[in-house]
Structures are given as C-alpha cells and as structure tokens.
Design a protein around this motif. Structure first.
Motif, PDB file in Angstrom:
ATOM      1  N   VAL A  45       0.842  -1.199   0.000  1.00  0.00           N
ATOM      2  CA  VAL A  45       0.000   0.000   0.000  1.00  0.00           C
ATOM      3  C   VAL A  45       0.875   1.247   0.000  1.00  0.00           C
ATOM      4  CG1 VAL A  45      -1.785   1.261   1.251  1.00  0.00           C
ATOM      5  CG2 VAL A  45      -1.804  -1.241   1.228  1.00  0.00           C
ATOM      6  N   PRO A  46       0.666   2.159  -0.924  1.00  0.00           N
ATOM      7  CA  PRO A  46       1.468   3.398  -0.970  1.00  0.00           C
ATOM      8  C   PRO A  46       1.244   4.241   0.286  1.00  0.00           C
ATOM      9  CG  PRO A  46       0.256   3.070  -3.016  1.00  0.00           C
ATOM     10  CD  PRO A  46      -0.300   2.095  -2.034  1.00  0.00           C
ATOM     11  N   THR A  47       2.228   5.012   0.657  1.00  0.00           N
ATOM     12  CA  THR A  47       2.099   5.857   1.850  1.00  0.00           C
ATOM     13  C   THR A  47       0.976   6.867   1.689  1.00  0.00           C
ATOM     14  OG1 THR A  47       3.807   7.315   0.934  1.00  0.00           O
ATOM     15  CG2 THR A  47       4.530   5.608   2.468  1.00  0.00           C
ATOM     16  N   THR A  48       0.700   7.275   0.421  1.00  0.00           N
ATOM     17  CA  THR A  48      -0.403   8.224   0.199  1.00  0.00           C
ATOM     18  C   THR A  48      -1.735   7.590   0.586  1.00  0.00           C
ATOM     19  OG1 THR A  48      -0.469   7.496  -2.117  1.00  0.00           O
ATOM     20  CG2 THR A  48       0.806   9.496  -1.614  1.00  0.00           C
ATOM     21  N   GLU A  49      -1.871   6.308   0.325  1.00  0.00           N
ATOM     22  CA  GLU A  49      -3.093   5.605   0.695  1.00  0.00           C
ATOM     23  C   GLU A  49      -3.183   5.462   2.217  1.00  0.00           C
ATOM     24  OE1 GLU A  49      -5.771   4.258  -1.243  1.00  0.00           O
ATOM     25  OE2 GLU A  49      -4.859   5.789  -2.537  1.00  0.00           O
ATOM     26  N   ILE A  50      -2.051   5.159   2.861  1.00  0.00           N
ATOM     27  CA  ILE A  50      -2.024   5.056   4.315  1.00  0.00           C
ATOM     28  C   ILE A  50      -2.462   6.377   4.932  1.00  0.00           C
ATOM     29  CG2 ILE A  50      -0.536   4.747   6.336  1.00  0.00           C
ATOM     30  CD1 ILE A  50      -1.052   2.130   4.946  1.00  0.00           C
ATOM     31  N   ALA A  51      -1.956   7.458   4.354  1.00  0.00           N
ATOM     32  CA  ALA A  51      -2.273   8.789   4.884  1.00  0.00           C
ATOM     33  C   ALA A  51      -3.740   9.117   4.739  1.00  0.00           C
ATOM     34  CB  ALA A  51      -1.415   9.841   4.185  1.00  0.00           C
ATOM     35  N   ALA A  52      -4.453   8.444   3.787  1.00  0.00           N
ATOM     36  CA  ALA A  52      -5.874   8.741   3.534  1.00  0.00           C
ATOM     37  C   ALA A  52      -6.808   7.844   4.337  1.00  0.00           C
ATOM     38  CB  ALA A  52      -6.157   8.583   2.041  1.00  0.00           C
ATOM     39  N   LEU A  53      -6.270   6.891   5.118  1.00  0.00           N
ATOM     40  CA  LEU A  53      -7.127   5.974   5.867  1.00  0.00           C
ATOM     41  C   LEU A  53      -7.891   6.698   6.965  1.00  0.00           C
ATOM     42  CD1 LEU A  53      -4.768   2.880   6.330  1.00  0.00           C
ATOM     43  CD2 LEU A  53      -6.693   3.108   4.740  1.00  0.00           C
ATOM     44  N   THR A  54      -9.080   6.208   7.233  1.00  0.00           N
ATOM     45  CA  THR A  54      -9.862   6.743   8.343  1.00  0.00           C
ATOM     46  C   THR A  54      -9.439   6.051   9.637  1.00  0.00           C
ATOM     47  OG1 THR A  54     -11.602   5.088   8.144  1.00  0.00           O
ATOM     48  CG2 THR A  54     -11.822   7.076   6.790  1.00  0.00           C
TER      49      THR A  54
ATOM     50  N   ARG B 189      -2.940  -7.777  14.084  1.00  0.00           N
ATOM     51  CA  ARG B 189      -1.539  -7.814  14.512  1.00  0.00           C
ATOM     52  C   ARG B 189      -0.603  -8.043  13.326  1.00  0.00           C
ATOM     53  NH1 ARG B 189       1.019  -8.878  19.273  1.00  0.00           N
ATOM     54  NH2 ARG B 189      -0.958  -9.398  20.295  1.00  0.00           N
ATOM     55  N   ALA B 190      -0.956  -9.044  12.472  1.00  0.00           N
ATOM     56  CA  ALA B 190      -0.085  -9.351  11.330  1.00  0.00           C
ATOM     57  C   ALA B 190       0.009  -8.159  10.388  1.00  0.00           C
ATOM     58  CB  ALA B 190      -0.624 -10.575  10.589  1.00  0.00           C
ATOM     59  N   GLN B 191      -1.122  -7.462  10.169  1.00  0.00           N
ATOM     60  CA  GLN B 191      -1.108  -6.298   9.288  1.00  0.00           C
ATOM     61  C   GLN B 191      -0.270  -5.170   9.876  1.00  0.00           C
ATOM     62  OE1 GLN B 191      -5.407  -5.852   9.174  1.00  0.00           O
ATOM     63  NE2 GLN B 191      -5.464  -6.437   7.002  1.00  0.00           N
ATOM     64  N   VAL B 192      -0.508  -4.900  11.153  1.00  0.00           N
ATOM     65  CA  VAL B 192       0.211  -3.802  11.807  1.00  0.00           C
ATOM     66  C   VAL B 192       1.714  -4.052  11.791  1.00  0.00           C
ATOM     67  CG1 VAL B 192       0.621  -2.687  14.033  1.00  0.00           C
ATOM     68  CG2 VAL B 192      -1.717  -3.080  13.245  1.00  0.00           C
ATOM     69  N   GLN B 193       2.106  -5.290  12.055  1.00  0.00           N
ATOM     70  CA  GLN B 193       3.529  -5.587  12.127  1.00  0.00           C
ATOM     71  C   GLN B 193       4.192  -5.627  10.758  1.00  0.00           C
ATOM     72  OE1 GLN B 193       4.238  -8.984  14.670  1.00  0.00           O
ATOM     73  NE2 GLN B 193       3.525  -7.871  16.479  1.00  0.00           N
ATOM     74  N   THR B 194       3.354  -5.529   9.676  1.00  0.00           N
ATOM     75  CA  THR B 194       3.906  -5.452   8.321  1.00  0.00           C
ATOM     76  C   THR B 194       4.139  -4.001   7.902  1.00  0.00           C
ATOM     77  OG1 THR B 194       2.662  -7.447   7.785  1.00  0.00           O
ATOM     78  CG2 THR B 194       3.557  -6.230   5.936  1.00  0.00           C
ATOM     79  N   LEU B 195       3.509  -3.071   8.591  1.00  0.00           N
ATOM     80  CA  LEU B 195       3.675  -1.658   8.237  1.00  0.00           C
ATOM     81  C   LEU B 195       5.134  -1.257   8.345  1.00  0.00           C
ATOM     82  CD1 LEU B 195       0.591  -0.161  10.136  1.00  0.00           C
ATOM     83  CD2 LEU B 195       0.869  -0.327   7.646  1.00  0.00           C
ATOM     84  N   SER B 196       5.620  -0.615   7.320  1.00  0.00           N
ATOM     85  CA  SER B 196       7.001  -0.166   7.321  1.00  0.00           C
ATOM     86  C   SER B 196       7.116   1.145   8.080  1.00  0.00           C
ATOM     87  CB  SER B 196       7.480   0.047   5.878  1.00  0.00           C
ATOM     88  OG  SER B 196       6.746   1.112   5.280  1.00  0.00           O
ATOM     89  N   ALA B 197       8.330   1.545   8.347  1.00  0.00           N
ATOM     90  CA  ALA B 197       8.564   2.801   9.049  1.00  0.00           C
ATOM     91  C   ALA B 197       7.980   3.973   8.266  1.00  0.00           C
ATOM     92  CB  ALA B 197      10.058   2.993   9.281  1.00  0.00           C
ATOM     93  N   SER B 198       8.114   3.936   6.929  1.00  0.00           N
ATOM     94  CA  SER B 198       7.593   5.037   6.108  1.00  0.00           C
ATOM     95  C   SER B 198       6.065   5.052   6.123  1.00  0.00           C
ATOM     96  CB  SER B 198       8.110   4.911   4.679  1.00  0.00           C
ATOM     97  OG  SER B 198       7.701   3.681   4.101  1.00  0.00           O
ATOM     98  N   GLN B 199       5.445   3.858   6.152  1.00  0.00           N
ATOM     99  CA  GLN B 199       3.991   3.804   6.233  1.00  0.00           C
ATOM    100  C   GLN B 199       3.502   4.347   7.576  1.00  0.00           C
ATOM    101  OE1 GLN B 199       3.680  -0.410   5.281  1.00  0.00           O
ATOM    102  NE2 GLN B 199       2.485   0.058   3.431  1.00  0.00           N
TER     103      GLN B 199
END
Length: 885
Positions: A226-235, A244-254
């Motif tokens: 997922v692009p960081t722009t999409e992360i920034a647009a999440l509600t 947990r698995a999703q959160v722990q996959t988030l990169s530092a930039s995300q």
C-alpha cells in the motif's frame, strides 16, 4: 398441412437446396426427427431462418454435429430458445466460436449449466457480451475457468462477479482490470486471496476506499504494497481494525505517513518490538496515555532510553512503570519525583534496588517520602549507605520500620552520627555492627536509657570512639555483663574515668583477678585454665562466677587478650559455653546420666564432671557391647605403657579389638605407614596423665581429652600377644588405644558421623561399630575419593590411580563386601594398603586385626589380585592432598 420434410430420408434432407431449407418454418422443424436434423449440412444449417432455429427442441439441439454447429450464426444462436439452450452438450459448447458466443443473450446464459460454462474455450468465452456475463449466476461464475478469465478483455472482465470466482480463476485475474465497483463489492475473503501483483495493480492504489471489513481481510503481505499516500488517507475506523499481522507489516515510512489522529487510533500493542524501537519523535508525540498503557513488557523493553526521553511528562503518566528497566525509569521526563502515587506503588524491588544514592538524592525527599515501608527496604544497601543524614532523618517511623538488616548494617559511622536520637532509637539496633557503633556520638550515648544502650552498643562496645566512651554513664556500664566488659579495648579503657574503669574491671571479681595473675605474661596454659575452673567448681558456680568465666572465655584464644592454644581455647569453651556432648555423663558406667551445660547455679558435682569430661578425660566411654556383640563386662585400669614405641607410631602397632571399628584401625595404620608425623601431631601428652587428641570435623579441629585408663577384659581373657585390653590392644605402646577411646568420645557430639551399625551419637564403644571413610577424614582431614568395581569391570585405570596415589604418599584403604569371598578376604571388612603393583594388577593389603589376633587360616598381610577385589564388588578409598596435621 403436411410438412415438406415428411418421409424424407437423411440423404434426401442433405440434397435439399438452401432455398428449400430457408423456407422451412418453425412447424417444419417441430416435426423434424433427430435423424433428419442430424442430416442437415453446414450450409443447410446456415440457411435456416432465425425462427426455424428457434424451434429446435432440446433433443434436436443435442443431436447437432460439430459441422452443423459450425454453420450457426450469432443471430441463430441468439434465436435458440432459452429452454433448448440447455440441450447443448459440453462437447458442443467446446465447438462454439467467439462469434457464436456473442449471440448468447442474458436470458439464455442463466439456463446454461456449470459444466456447459466450463466447457467453453477461452477464445470463445471472450465473445460473450458484457450483458451476458453480468447475467451469470454465482454458481456459473464459480465454474468460470482460469483460462477463460485470462482470455477476457478489461471491459468484459469488469462485468463479472469477482466474489463468485473460484480460487484458481481469481488467481488468473489481471489486477489492473478490476473496476472500482468490483473492488467495492469484494468481501474481505476475496481481497485476502488476491496475489501481491493483483493487489498492487488493482487495490493498493485505492486502498483507502475499502470498507473497514475489507481492510481487515487484507493479507499482511498486501499491506506492505500500500502506498504511503493511501495510508495517509485511511480513516481512524480503518486503522482501528488492522490486525496484529497487518500492523507488524507496516514499514517505518507507512507508519510515518499517519497523522497524529490516525496514529492515535492505532492499536499500539500490536506493533512488533522492531517497529517500537523505530518510533520517531513525531510518532511518539502522537501517542495517547491510553495507548502507552497498552504497551506490552516486550514492547517497553524495546524502547531505547532516547525514545523514553521523548515522551512528555503527561505521557509518562501512561506508563506501567513496573515494566521499565532502571535505565528507562531514569530517562522519564517527569523524573522520579514526578511519578504519580499509582506509579510509585508499581515500582518493583529490582527497580528500587537499582537506584543509586545519587539518583535518590537527586529525586529529593519528595520521592523517598512517597515510598512505602516495604519499598524503603528494597533500596540497595550500597545506595542506602550513601544517603545523607538529612534524607534519613526525613523518613517516617513507618518507613524506618521497613529498613532491612542489610541496610542497617550498611549505615556508615557518619550517617549514624547524623541521626537524631528519635530516628536512631526507631531503628532495629539489634542489627547494629561495629561500623554503626563507631558512629555513635557522645550526645547520642548520653541520651540513651540503660536498655537502649545495651541494645545499641552491647555487642559492639569495642567499636565505640574514645569520645563516646567518656559519655557512657555508670548505670549503663553496670548493666553490662562480664562478657561485655571484656570487649573494651586497651585504648578504650585508657579513655575511661576512674569510676568507669572500676565498674568495667570488676576489681572485686576473684576469678578475673586470678586469670589476670596467671596471664600476666599474656598466656594462659592448660594447667592455669584447669586451676581456674577447679577453683570455680568448688562449692558450685554462682551467677557472678559464671559471668566471669564467660568473660574469660571471650578473652581467651590464639589471638585473644590471653593467648592460649587452640586446644585449651576449645575445651575451655566446651566447659563454659557448652557442647552437645555435655548432655550426658558415662564415666565408664553402663548407663549414661544426665549432665547438661554449665549455667549460673551449676552444682560442684556437675562442674567437676564437665571439667573431667574436657580437661581430664574422666568421662570414660561405656564398654557394653551387647547391642553389637558380646558384653565382656570390662573394667578400666590405668595403663603405664609409653605413648609411642622406640621408633614412633608404626602401622604394626595396630591390633583391632572386639568392637567393629576396622575402618578406624585401618585409617590409623595407613596414616602411620604414610605419614607417622600426623599421628605424632594428633595426640600429645598434657603432662598430668592426660592426652589431647585432635580430630578434623567438617574441616575444623575438634579436640578431645583422654586419660590413660583402658578397658580390660575379665580374668581368663587375653589376646595372642598377651594383652588384656578389650579393644585396640598392644603390649608396647598405647597411642592407637587412646585415639580409639578419643574417637568414641568425639562421636558423642551432634554433627559427628557415628558408627553405621547403631547410628547413635553416644559415648560408648558400641557407638563406633561400622564405618566407611569418615574416620580417615577425621584423622587426616583429607577428603576421600571412592572407587567401586564389579566383576568384569575394567581395572587398569583404577590400578594406575592407586599406584600413583600410593607413590605420592596418599592413604589408601579397601573395603570388602560379603559377595564372592576368596583367599584372605573377610566379609564387610576394611583393610589398609601397604603396596601397589599396577603392572601385575596386585594390591598388598593388611588386615588391622594384627598378627597377634590372626586366624591360623588367614594371612594378615598379603597380595590380592585386583580381579578378586572386583569380583567381590570391593570399594577403594583414596585420600586427596596431604594430611592437615
């Protein structure tokens, strides 16, 4: 009207002209047999009118050949009745072309079976119109093959229901073909099945449009795309459902792409320790106290002290401080003094114990005041010893009640001197040591009651400063016992006033005066201490006399005020201060009598028996062997033999008597063989017909005194050497007999290993029957290695060990069992070793019975093969090091 087809054969049907075929009506088709239908040529099929084709029945449709199918045009296909379409077989469906498939309508398609759908070739399937595709039922869609999916155009694919596709078909989807409507319609399960490439091509760019439910179904591997722009647009609702698995996959930039509101919605406790350790200042600033409170122990451990320092004072209140390391705790911006009452209560023993004095001082009295009594006791002794007197004086009575013994004994003299009398008297002063007593000031001493003085200083008088000594009141001095008086040093005595000195020196005490007279040269001898005890015993022991004796016991010793030998120091203590062996008195009698330790009020008889027991050897062991053999009713007779023969102690002096103490006799013989000086140093004459015998118990000297009285057998009994001595016997010397008697008296003490036969700590010869290597250790002070061998066991290594040990002067004994006896071996017996020949596998063994006691059939000294010992399951005992004496 009769149809033109009536009665025509297949050949005639095939011969009809296209014009004739084109003229066939629906009615004609209705009466056509399946055989006639099968006779139509490709051209004839192509010439049929739309209405005629529409009249085909299921049976007629099913009878069409591949050639006939090939003749159908799209419009003809479209004309096939919705019910008749189901007559197409799977094989026929496979013959259809893309052009023919384009004729299928949204009314016909739903009538197709899943088998028909799956049978269409990928090329033909791409001919379906979007309208027709959209009419596919969920079951039909599930039958769509991966090949069919791959053959679709983007616009055509966007008409299909993606949620109904099979897993294999979904895997063939070109992610870039996914429409917004299809993405929006996807269930979380469908989203989760998309491959990384599909997700990246179709969903990643519109990730923020997914519902919260869909977001929860996204695979962890997909999250990374997922692009960081999409992360920034999440509600916040979408962020809140991340697993947990999703959160722990988030990169530092995300993570960094989230704003404070989004980051505040994140379930922080789901982050990995790696993510936690990578949190930036901005991210940390966005955390709420509620989020901080959810951090796990592992997550908190992953935070660096630099990160901890980034938290605000307000955020610090969210920490469960019990989970912080000491370094993290000290990095908190709020500081120790800024911790809430709840947080202070959470502090663990390890955290408080890890705080230095400098840290505690920096936290000021505010922090110390917030600690409860239990927590005060958790401060390390080292840190406690460096706290200022101001801080210590600020502690409450309840907190002082939590101060531990280790903390009390860590207090420095400076700290003690700075304590107010109220705080000083609140401490558990029974824990005071010399270091604390040395800090007591004159004003503190003067403020003490007699009871307080005794509690604070009674055991540490020698540590008091000269200034403090001068402040001791006469009443305080009078409360001291004679033993306590003996603690004062020469320097302290010199600092006392004449009145103080008169009380301390107890100038009216004749016992201490007598000791002072005897010890004018700084030494008290055996005879002098014996005289002092005998003088006290006359008429019984008064309280003052007993106190004086205890004072003297405290002053005596190898390095005491009065120098005495270790032997005299111990036996004096045994008389005055007590010993477990004082419980009873035998005096050679058959039944032991109660005795007891000396106290104030001890009678003259009891005192003399205690003196006799330790100084004169008159507590003669019991001789009744009924419990282990035969009672010979022996009597004690003074023996006039010399202690040693002309050549000193020799192994040949050993002759075991009636009691089963071969383990002791063998130990004495082996020691005399290897280290005769050990025997000489072990037993010494006192010059009055008594002897001191030094054993080693638990690594320490343990002295016993014996006289020269030996048990004698009744008339008619004698050993072959002419001796009438009941137990160890000899006609030329008596060292072994006296050590044996001393060993019996030694065994009376609790903590000394008694004989194995009765296992009783008593002063009787029967009590030493049966033993192992304990006597060899008691004689030499050495530990023993024990080696066991059995039939068939390898023995070369053991022989080498024995050879090396014997050559090095180590003591070696061999103990037999009752199994497989041969030659000169006696069952359950201990022998000492006088030679080893490892090359021949032979051990020279000596029976401690002695030649004078020898059986005619047994040799007392002989060479025994190691194989015979192994066959007997014998035990070999080898000492370590050198004898203590």
């Amino acid at each position: 009207m009769t149809s033109i087809l009536s009665g025509l054969s297949a050949a005639q049907i095939a011969a009809l002209s296209t014009a004739q075929i084109a003229g066939l009506t629906a009615a004609d088709i209705a009466v056509m047999t399946t055989g006639q239908a099968a006779a139509l040529t490709t051209a004839e099929v192509a010439a049929l009118s739309v209405s005629a084709v529409g009249a085909f029945s299921v049976a007629q449709i099913a009878a069409l050949t591949q050639a006939q199918i090939a003749g159908l045009a799209a419009k003809q296909v479209a004309a096939i009745g919705a019910a008749s379409v189901s007559g197409l077989t799977a094989k026929q469906m496979g013959w259809l072309s893309a052009g023919q498939m384009s004729g299928f309508t949204n009314k016909q398609v739903p009538k197709l079976s899943t088998a028909q759908i799956a049978a269409v070739s990928a090329a033909a399937f791409s001919g379906l119109s979007a309208t027709a595709l959209a009419s596919l039922t969920a079951a039909q869609t599930a039958a769509v093959t991966a090949a069919q999916i791959r053959g679709m155009s983007k616009s055509l694919f966007q008409a299909i229901q993606v949620n109904a596709l099979s897993t294999s078909a979904l895997a063939a989807v070109n992610g870039a073909y996914l429409s917004a409507a299809q993405i929006a319609s996807m269930t979380w399960a469908t989203v989760g099945k998309l491959s990384a490439d599909q997700f990246k091509a179709g969903v990643a760019g519109v990730f923020h449009t997914l519902s919260a439910d869909q977001v929860g179904g996204v695979a962890a591997a997909q999250i990374a795309l997922v692009p960081t722009t999409e992360i920034a647009a999440l509600t916040t609702a979408q962020i809140a459902v991340l697993t947990r698995a999703q959160v722990q996959t988030l990169s530092a930039s995300q993570l960094s792409a989230m704003n404070a509101t989004q980051f505040g919605a994140l379930r922080l406790w789901l982050l990995s320790t790696t993510q936690i350790s990578g949190l930036t200042a901005t991210e940390i600033a966005a955390l709420t106290t509620a989020q901080i409170g959810t951090l796990t122990l592992a997550q908190i451990a992953a935070l660096s002290t630099k990160q901890i320092a980034l938290f605000t004072t307000a955020q610090d209140a969210g920490f469960l401080v019990a989970q912080l390391s000491v370094a993290q705790l000290l990095a908190l911006k709020c500081g120790l003094a800024g911790l809430t009452k709840t947080q202070v209560a959470q502090l663990s023993a390890a955290q408080i114990g890890g705080l230095s004095a400098a840290t505690l001082t920096a936290a000021a009295a505010t922090f110390l005041a917030s600690l409860n009594a239990s927590q005060i006791g958790q401060i390390s002794a080292a840190a406690f010893s460096e706290l200022s007197a101001t801080l210590l004086n600020g502690l409450t009575a309840a907190q002082i009640g939590g101060i531990t013994q280790a903390q009390t004994q860590a207090l420095t003299a400076t700290q003690v001197s700075g304590l107010s009398t109220a705080k000083l008297f609140s401490l558990n002063t029974s824990w005071f040591g010399a270091k604390q007593a040395a800090g007591l000031t004159a004003s503190q001493i003067a403020a003490m009651s007699v009871a307080q003085f005794d509690a604070l200083c009674g055991r540490n008088l020698a540590a008091l400063s000269a200034t403090a000594i001068k402040a001791i009141t006469l009443d305080q001095l009078k409360s001291l016992t004679a033993i306590q008086d003996g603690q004062f040093t020469a320097g302290q005595l010199a600092a006392m006033s004449a009145n103080q000195l008169a009380i301390v020196m107890r100038q009216d005490n004749p016992i201490l005066a007598e000791a002072k007279s005897f010890g004018a040269d700084g030494v008290l001898t055996y005879d002098e201490t014996l005289k002092i005890l005998q003088d006290v015993a006359a008429g019984g022991v008064t309280a003052d006399e007993f106190g004086a004796l205890k004072t003297l016991a405290d002053q005596m010793g190898v390095t005491g005020v009065y120098k005495t030998s270790a032997y005299v120091d111990q036996i004096f203590d045994d008389v005055v201060l007590g010993n477990s062996a004082n419980a009873s008195w035998h005096g050679g009698g058959a039944i032991a009598q109660a005795l007891g330790d000396m106290t104030a009020g001890t009678s003259e008889l009891q005192a003399n028996r205690l003196i006799g027991k330790w100084f004169l050897g008159t507590d003669l062991p019991g001789t009744d062997l009924s419990a282990v053999g035969t009672n010979l009713k022996s009597t004690y007779v003074a023996c006039a033999l010399p202690l040693f023969g002309a050549n000193g102690p020799q192994w040949s002096d050993i002759n075991q008597g009636y009691v089963g103490d071969c383990y002791l006799m063998a130990a004495l013989a082996e020691t005399a063989l290897q280290h005769p000086d050990t025997i000489k140093n072990m037993i010494k004459a006192n010059g009055n017909g008594t002897y001191s015998v030094d054993f080693i118990v638990n690594g320490k000297d343990d002295y016993v005194t014996v006289n020269a009285d030996l048990a004698m057998m009744p008339s008619g009994y004698a050993w072959q050497n002419g001796s009438k001595q009941t137990f160890a016997h000899n006609t030329t010397n008596m060292w072994s007999q006296l050590i044996e008697k001393a060993y019996v008296q030694l065994v009376e003490q609790k903590g000394v290993t008694p004989g194995m036969t009765l296992n009783i700590n008593g002063n009787a010869y029967a009590d030493i029957a049966g033993g192992w290597s304990n006597a060899l250790t008691a004689v030499t002070g050495q530990a023993c290695d024990i080696y066991r061998v059995g039939p068939g066991d390898p023995t070369a290594a053991l022989m080498t060990t024995m050879q090396n040990a014997f050559n090095a002067g180590e003591e070696i004994m061999v103990g037999t069992t009752w199994l497989n006896l041969s030659g000169n071996l006696v069952e359950n017996h201990m022998y000492f070793v006088s030679g080893v020949d490892a090359a021949k596998g032979l051990v020279q063994m000596v029976n401690p019975w002695g030649q004078a006691s020898a059986s005619a059939s047994l040799s007392m000294k002989f060479w025994e093969p190691i194989a015979a010992l192994a066959n007997n399951y014998a035990a070999v005992f080898v000492t370590e090091g050198k004898p203590v004496h």
